[in-house]
Design an enzyme around this catalytic site. Sequence first.
Site, mmCIF file in Angstrom:
data_model
loop_
_atom_site.group_PDB
_atom_site.id
_atom_site.type_symbol
_atom_site.label_atom_id
_atom_site.label_comp_id
_atom_site.label_asym_id
_atom_site.label_seq_id
_atom_site.Cartn_x
_atom_site.Cartn_y
_atom_site.Cartn_z
ATOM 1 N N LYS A 27 -10.270 7.762 3.118
ATOM 2 C CA LYS A 27 -10.451 6.150 2.719
ATOM 3 C C LYS A 27 -12.105 5.996 3.226
ATOM 4 O O LYS A 27 -12.601 5.096 2.529
ATOM 5 C CB LYS A 27 -9.453 5.290 3.311
ATOM 6 C CG LYS A 27 -8.127 5.222 2.884
ATOM 7 C CD LYS A 27 -7.184 4.215 3.290
ATOM 8 C CE LYS A 27 -6.004 4.077 2.537
ATOM 9 N NZ LYS A 27 -5.008 5.197 2.924
ATOM 10 N N CYS A 67 0.946 -1.281 0.140
ATOM 11 C CA CYS A 67 -0.112 -0.037 -0.050
ATOM 12 C C CYS A 67 0.955 1.389 0.115
ATOM 13 O O CYS A 67 0.194 2.512 0.074
ATOM 14 C CB CYS A 67 -1.036 -0.043 1.094
ATOM 15 S SG CYS A 67 -1.956 -1.462 1.315
ATOM 16 N N HIS A 86 -10.045 1.689 0.843
ATOM 17 C CA HIS A 86 -8.619 1.640 0.570
ATOM 18 C C HIS A 86 -8.153 1.096 -0.809
ATOM 19 O O HIS A 86 -8.531 -0.055 -1.244
ATOM 20 C CB HIS A 86 -8.061 0.528 1.646
ATOM 21 C CG HIS A 86 -6.451 0.636 1.788
ATOM 22 N ND1 HIS A 86 -5.773 1.279 0.927
ATOM 23 C CD2 HIS A 86 -5.844 0.129 3.047
ATOM 24 C CE1 HIS A 86 -4.419 1.168 1.119
ATOM 25 N NE2 HIS A 86 -4.462 0.282 2.358
ATOM 26 N N HIS A 121 -2.777 7.855 6.371
ATOM 27 C CA HIS A 121 -2.951 6.836 5.657
ATOM 28 C C HIS A 121 -4.279 6.151 5.933
ATOM 29 O O HIS A 121 -5.031 5.519 5.385
ATOM 30 C CB HIS A 121 -1.915 5.772 5.931
ATOM 31 C CG HIS A 121 -1.771 4.406 5.407
ATOM 32 N ND1 HIS A 121 -1.998 4.310 4.154
ATOM 33 C CD2 HIS A 121 -1.937 3.120 5.718
ATOM 34 C CE1 HIS A 121 -1.834 2.762 3.560
ATOM 35 N NE2 HIS A 121 -1.943 2.290 4.988
ATOM 36 N N PHE A 164 2.318 -3.233 3.919
ATOM 37 C CA PHE A 164 2.542 -4.510 4.661
ATOM 38 C C PHE A 164 4.061 -4.735 4.652
ATOM 39 O O PHE A 164 5.061 -4.306 3.881
ATOM 40 C CB PHE A 164 2.213 -5.713 4.022
ATOM 41 C CG PHE A 164 0.399 -6.102 4.330
ATOM 42 C CD1 PHE A 164 -0.150 -5.207 5.331
ATOM 43 C CD2 PHE A 164 0.098 -7.107 3.723
ATOM 44 C CE1 PHE A 164 -1.293 -5.451 5.539
ATOM 45 C CE2 PHE A 164 -1.381 -7.634 4.170
ATOM 46 C CZ PHE A 164 -2.002 -6.490 4.951
ATOM 47 N N PHE A 178 1.345 3.654 3.937
ATOM 48 C CA PHE A 178 2.042 2.732 4.488
ATOM 49 C C PHE A 178 1.676 1.324 4.365
ATOM 50 O O PHE A 178 0.560 1.140 3.996
ATOM 51 C CB PHE A 178 2.063 2.671 6.312
ATOM 52 C CG PHE A 178 2.404 4.138 6.641
ATOM 53 C CD1 PHE A 178 3.453 4.872 6.247
ATOM 54 C CD2 PHE A 178 1.506 4.713 7.650
ATOM 55 C CE1 PHE A 178 3.694 6.126 6.673
ATOM 56 C CE2 PHE A 178 1.638 5.895 8.265
ATOM 57 C CZ PHE A 178 2.721 6.537 7.705
#
Length: 401
Positions: A320, A161, A325, A291, A383, A381
């Site tokens: 979002k 992401c 997302h 984020h 994974f 940000f």
Amino acid sequence: MQALHLSCFTATSCLGAGLGATLDTLSTNRSGLARCTFETVELSTHIGEVAGVDDYRLPAELADYNCRNNRLALMALEQDGFAEAVRRAAQRYGAARVGVFLGTSTAGILETEQAYRKLDSSGAFVDPPNYQTRHTPYALTDVVSRTLGLAGPAFAVSTACSSGAKVFASAARLIDAGVIDAAVVGGVDSLCLTTLYGFNSLELVSPEPCRPYDAARRGISIGEAAAFALLERPADTLPGDAVLLAGVGESSDAYHMSSPHPEGRGAEAAMQAALSSAGLAARDVDYLNLHGTATPSNDAAEGQAAMRLFGRDVPMSSTKGATGHTLGAAGALEIVIAALALQNGLIPGSPGSHQLDPALELDYAFAPRRQALGVVMSNSFGFGGSNASVVLRRADAKGHA
């Protein structure tokens, strides 16, 4: 870093196609999320689906690239005069001096999913998928380069992401090194079963429209989007509302495969690096686009980092709740939203969110606010602790060179 001009930018998401629809929806604090009826998915959740992607047709010479992700990309390129602006840049600099750097996570995997559902009795494909031109992340960059007639350096970034934000750093480095004179940057990610069922298996998907930073948040709503920007060295004179890429910060905390550091250490490092890159202090930021995925752990971690760095002195929100997302496209989409915020004096709200998590002492904008903005930051940000923060400023921002 040397500031770069976002000379043209565009975004297409569930809010609509192009900047006008995006700005209108954000200004009225509406959400584009709707109950999931996508493909064969049987999940009780809401998604941000872009209208018209199934009906879009690629040119005959690009038929081999036909997949949902590439259709969404080319559909978005047609908005806001973006493709024309890039072609003019290629005439000025030469096609080999304009790079293409795009973020994505799953690219055209939907077509591969569909192909595996159509195996014959021997287990062979009835309609074999074309991995090279549809499934691979580079297929996106390839089809965009071909469509725009560009021949410069080109690659795809797939860091979950943060992908759509990290490409801004990649382009800035190559322009600074003199390898290229301009770059098309952005991110494209489309809906597929892999992400919907995958995030559901992690128990991260909300059954209701997502509620970033809300005390009762229950997880993410997955969306799709395509967003692009053209980066160039700024001219000697620019209009006051011109948007400049002022700084980019990256970090990799590698705390966990899918969870952020609980205290947001990686997020804080990326934000600090972005400010340093831009030659700014935290007090110079007028708005922070968080984020803000609406998962309990993400918002808690990022919120702590934002509290340490900004306190309650800087207005913040996550968009979002409006877009969902959009994964590999999220960074680029939200940088475009931040650019719109700068140009229009608009701090976007957070549709669906109503009560701030009491553990977070932030100036969180639940509804849109009208306020003059000179500098904004956007966080992305991913994974594995892949973090990127981007700082934009207006050309006429007072007190900033």
